[in-house]
Design a protein around this motif. Structure first.
Motif, PDB file in Angstrom:
ATOM      1  N   ILE A 254       3.945  10.120  15.951  1.00 15.37           N
ATOM      2  CA  ILE A 254       4.787   9.142  15.650  1.00 15.37           C
ATOM      3  C   ILE A 254       6.106   9.327  15.593  1.00 15.37           C
ATOM      4  N   SER A 255       6.969   9.206  16.242  1.00 20.47           N
ATOM      5  CA  SER A 255       8.770   9.563  16.229  1.00 20.47           C
ATOM      6  C   SER A 255       9.450   8.361  15.829  1.00 20.47           C
ATOM      7  N   SER A 256       8.916   7.652  14.951  1.00 18.57           N
ATOM      8  CA  SER A 256       9.593   6.438  14.460  1.00 18.57           C
ATOM      9  C   SER A 256      10.953   6.749  13.742  1.00 18.57           C
ATOM     10  N   ALA A 257      11.689   5.731  13.800  1.00 19.78           N
ATOM     11  CA  ALA A 257      13.059   5.997  13.040  1.00 19.78           C
ATOM     12  C   ALA A 257      12.689   5.240  11.328  1.00 19.78           C
ATOM     13  N   ILE A 258      11.597   4.333  11.375  1.00 18.48           N
ATOM     14  CA  ILE A 258      11.448   3.630  10.185  1.00 18.48           C
ATOM     15  C   ILE A 258       9.811   3.027  10.513  1.00 18.48           C
ATOM     16  N   GLU A 259       8.978   2.990   9.580  1.00 16.28           N
ATOM     17  CA  GLU A 259       7.615   2.619   9.305  1.00 16.28           C
ATOM     18  C   GLU A 259       7.370   2.236   8.208  1.00 16.28           C
ATOM     19  N   ASN A 260       6.287   1.393   7.679  1.00 16.60           N
ATOM     20  CA  ASN A 260       5.582   1.317   6.493  1.00 16.60           C
ATOM     21  C   ASN A 260       4.368   2.056   6.385  1.00 16.60           C
ATOM     22  N   SER A 261       3.508   1.494   7.129  1.00 16.78           N
ATOM     23  CA  SER A 261       2.191   2.335   7.127  1.00 16.78           C
ATOM     24  C   SER A 261       1.514   1.824   8.501  1.00 16.78           C
ATOM     25  N   PRO A 262       2.022   2.578   9.629  1.00 27.03           N
ATOM     26  CA  PRO A 262       1.601   1.983  11.095  1.00 27.03           C
ATOM     27  C   PRO A 262      -0.052   2.066  11.194  1.00 27.03           C
TER      28      PRO A 262
ATOM     29  N   ARG B  19       1.005  -1.167  -0.060  1.00 30.43           N
ATOM     30  CA  ARG B  19       0.089   0.035   0.028  1.00 30.43           C
ATOM     31  C   ARG B  19       0.636   1.275  -0.040  1.00 30.43           C
ATOM     32  N   THR B  20       2.035   0.989  -0.124  1.00 30.87           N
ATOM     33  CA  THR B  20       2.987   2.341  -0.103  1.00 30.87           C
ATOM     34  C   THR B  20       3.996   2.140  -1.222  1.00 30.87           C
ATOM     35  N   ASP B  21       4.389   3.512  -1.662  1.00 30.19           N
ATOM     36  CA  ASP B  21       5.719   3.417  -2.566  1.00 30.19           C
ATOM     37  C   ASP B  21       6.963   2.794  -1.986  1.00 30.19           C
ATOM     38  N   TRP B  22       7.063   3.014  -0.614  1.00 31.98           N
ATOM     39  CA  TRP B  22       8.195   2.490   0.218  1.00 31.98           C
ATOM     40  C   TRP B  22       8.394   0.797   0.103  1.00 31.98           C
ATOM     41  N   ASP B  23       7.129   0.258   0.321  1.00 33.18           N
ATOM     42  CA  ASP B  23       7.267  -1.075   0.269  1.00 33.18           C
ATOM     43  C   ASP B  23       7.172  -1.874  -0.864  1.00 33.18           C
ATOM     44  N   GLU B  24       6.596  -0.951  -1.828  1.00 30.40           N
ATOM     45  CA  GLU B  24       6.844  -1.601  -3.449  1.00 30.40           C
ATOM     46  C   GLU B  24       8.219  -1.346  -3.776  1.00 30.40           C
ATOM     47  N   ALA B  25       8.648  -0.259  -3.423  1.00 29.77           N
ATOM     48  CA  ALA B  25      10.145   0.049  -3.945  1.00 29.77           C
ATOM     49  C   ALA B  25      11.171  -1.223  -3.344  1.00 29.77           C
ATOM     50  N   HIS B  26      10.980  -1.512  -2.047  1.00 29.91           N
ATOM     51  CA  HIS B  26      11.828  -2.462  -1.467  1.00 29.91           C
ATOM     52  C   HIS B  26      11.639  -3.888  -2.186  1.00 29.91           C
ATOM     53  N   CYS B  27      10.470  -4.234  -2.258  1.00 36.02           N
ATOM     54  CA  CYS B  27      10.091  -5.257  -2.765  1.00 36.02           C
ATOM     55  C   CYS B  27      10.695  -5.834  -4.137  1.00 36.02           C
TER      56      CYS B  27
ATOM     57  N   VAL C  21       8.962   9.032   7.529  1.00 37.47           N
ATOM     58  CA  VAL C  21      10.034   7.720   7.125  1.00 37.47           C
ATOM     59  C   VAL C  21       9.015   6.825   6.413  1.00 37.47           C
ATOM     60  N   GLY C  22       9.586   5.927   5.632  1.00 37.99           N
ATOM     61  CA  GLY C  22       9.020   4.706   5.009  1.00 37.99           C
ATOM     62  C   GLY C  22       7.726   5.324   4.130  1.00 37.99           C
ATOM     63  N   GLY C  23       6.857   4.603   4.471  1.00 34.52           N
ATOM     64  CA  GLY C  23       5.528   5.035   3.627  1.00 34.52           C
ATOM     65  C   GLY C  23       4.474   5.849   4.369  1.00 34.52           C
ATOM     66  N   ILE C  24       5.039   6.571   5.394  1.00 37.56           N
ATOM     67  CA  ILE C  24       4.096   7.463   5.973  1.00 37.56           C
ATOM     68  C   ILE C  24       3.579   8.716   5.127  1.00 37.56           C
ATOM     69  N   ASN C  25       4.532   9.163   4.219  1.00 35.72           N
ATOM     70  CA  ASN C  25       4.042  10.080   3.232  1.00 35.72           C
ATOM     71  C   ASN C  25       3.114   9.548   2.326  1.00 35.72           C
ATOM     72  N   CYS C  26       2.929   8.341   2.226  1.00 33.94           N
ATOM     73  CA  CYS C  26       1.649   7.790   1.357  1.00 33.94           C
ATOM     74  C   CYS C  26       0.560   7.895   1.923  1.00 33.94           C
ATOM     75  N   MET C  27       0.433   8.197   3.360  1.00 36.55           N
ATOM     76  CA  MET C  27      -0.774   8.041   4.168  1.00 36.55           C
ATOM     77  C   MET C  27      -1.383   9.627   4.506  1.00 36.55           C
ATOM     78  N   ILE C  28      -0.229  10.352   4.638  1.00 36.38           N
ATOM     79  CA  ILE C  28      -0.971  11.786   5.018  1.00 36.38           C
ATOM     80  C   ILE C  28      -0.035  12.574   4.051  1.00 36.38           C
ATOM     81  N   GLU C  29      -0.691  13.794   3.789  1.00 39.83           N
ATOM     82  CA  GLU C  29       0.168  14.952   3.098  1.00 39.83           C
ATOM     83  C   GLU C  29       0.254  16.226   3.829  1.00 39.83           C
ATOM     84  N   HIS C  30       1.555  16.234   4.200  1.00 40.77           N
ATOM     85  CA  HIS C  30       2.132  17.604   4.789  1.00 40.77           C
ATOM     86  C   HIS C  30       1.225  18.717   4.827  1.00 40.77           C
TER      87      HIS C  30
END
Length: 426
Positions: free
Chosen positions: A323-331, A189-197, A349-358
């Motif tokens: 959320i102050s994580s060093a890494i996440e996918n989509s918490p 569900r995120t660009d991050w997990d797609e890119a890594h896989c 970090v990770g896929g969080i920017n696919c979940m919310i817009e700054h």
């Protein structure tokens, strides 16, 4: 259609199905919400396999069109495959003949056991949750070297510390890489997990499908009149990746401006006092000493595990969710906060920017930029208008992104596609 799920732990439905059995605390919320929708489909038989340590025989229960099968998994070494579990999965596959095998996550060795057990790999889809091979790289989260290699009495007795925890992640990551090389289809569900896989296996077919939130989180809405001013809520702070030490540094800054600031921490407790200090691990000791050094004892409350209903109340009463994580996918917790409408500050970090817009659905900041974390929390503390705008925008987005009925509809479309391909129908 016959579908087999392999999940990593308990859900509310499992606890309800086995009424006289006590399962570990916690609930896989996105699985629970999906089960709620799958119950409505009389054309589907769903077999949910989950690990359990209560009895060596397989535990079985059924409610309507859903079958719960708990397989024995005693080994705590989450990277070690188990030939007995693999043989059981092979037997189940031959007896049920499922159209689709849906593996929820790559974090545990039983996922690799399932991959080895299923002859027709075309009917398998692996659902990406966290990516342990990537998480291992960020595990230390800028902790001082003396903390990384330190030992408490508890660590010494268990022959364990933070560095060894990271090594376990590396070992689990090797299994994950093997899984991704063996299968043909994944779901994320995120660009991050797609890119890594796809970096691990460029030939993978990637299905995009959002996770769903439990219905009870949609029933209440955060309101500025009901929240407790200057209260920060976080859902985990028990190991380095979650970055609770970053939040503590920001808290020192915030307390100078807001003497009444409070932090409520749900989940596993890592900070102990008195006789219970023997339970303390290296990370917990670092957190406790930091709290003592800056006299934050009256500012932070560790509230332990909470039910879903209690979590809703925590989101409702918080001024801001962090959320102050060093890494996440989509918490999952981030999605819950969005659904309720709690104003959010999260590490980008990770896929969080696919979940919310700054600056629209919440504030994003560089994960180790403590000043920026404190700055964005201050913006929410200082302005109810800012808080309400973030809340409304996040809720509006969450209605679309985490609606269980729509997401399960998409999931079933994916299942149909996988089933056709597994049978050679194009």
């Amino acid at each position: 259609m016959k579908i087999v799920w392999l999940i990593n732990g308990g859900t509310k439905d499992i606890c309800d199905a086995f009424k006289n059995v006590s399962f570990p605390k916690g609930d896989i919320g996105w699985v629970t919400s999906t089960i709620e929708e799958m119950r409505k489909r009389s054309d589907i038989s769903l077999y949910i396999l989950f690990p359990q340590k209560m009895q060596t025989n397989i535990m079985m229960a059924q409610t309507e069109n859903i079958y719960f099968w708990g397989f024995y998994q005693k080994d705590n070494c989450h990277w070690k495959t188990n030939i007995e579990v693999r043989n059981l999965f092979e037997k189940i596959d031959k007896e049920i003949k499922p159209d689709v095998v849906h593996i929820w996550g790559t974090e545990f060795a039983h996922s690799l056991d399932m991959i080895y057990a299923i002859e027709n790999k075309n009917k398998i889809v692996v659902h990406m949750q966290g990516l342990v091979s990537a998480l291992a790289e960020h595990y230390m989260a800028n902790l001082p070297i003396f903390v990384q290699y330190g030992y408490t009495l508890r660590d010494f007795l268990r022959m364990d510390n933070i560095r060894k925890a990271q090594i376990r992640y590396w070992k689990r990551g090797k299994n994950e890489i093997e899984i991704l090389k063996q299968v043909h289809k994944i779901m994320g569900r995120t660009d991050w997990d797609e890119a890594h896989c796809l970096n691990i296996n460029p030939n993978l077919k990637y299905y995009h499908c959002k996770e769903s939130m439990r219905s009870l989180f949609f029933k209440k809405s955060w309101e500025v009149e009901r929240m407790d001013p200057y209260t920060i809520f976080v859902t985990q702070g028990n190991y380095p990746i979650k970055g609770f030490h970053y939040l503590l540094e920001a808290l020192v800054i915030l307390r100078n401006k807001y003497p009444n600031v409070k932090v409520r921490v749900a989940g596993a407790v890592t900070v102990f006092k008195g006789k219970n200090i023997i339970k303390e691990d290296s990370y917990g000791r670092y957190i406790r000493r930091y709290i003592e050094k800056y006299h934050l004892e009256d500012t932070i409350e560790f509230i332990g595990y909470k039910s879903a209903e209690e979590m809703v109340e925590e989101y409702m009463h918080a001024n801001v969710f962090v959320i102050s994580s060093a890494i996440e996918n989509s918490p999952n917790s981030l999605a819950e906060a969005m659904v309720v409408g709690t104003p959010i500050v999260a590490a980008d970090v990770g896929g969080i920017n696919c979940m919310i817009e700054h600056k629209k659905d919440g504030f994003l900041y560089q994960h180790n930029n403590i000043a920026l974390l404190a700055h964005y929390v201050s913006k929410i503390f200082d302005s109810n208008e800012v808080a309400c705008n973030l809340s409304l925008n996040a809720k509006e987005r969450a209605k679309k992104d985490y609606d269980a009925a729509e997401n399960v509809k998409q999931l079933l479309t994916i299942y149909e596609d996988i089933s056709r391909e597994s049978r050679g129908i194009w």
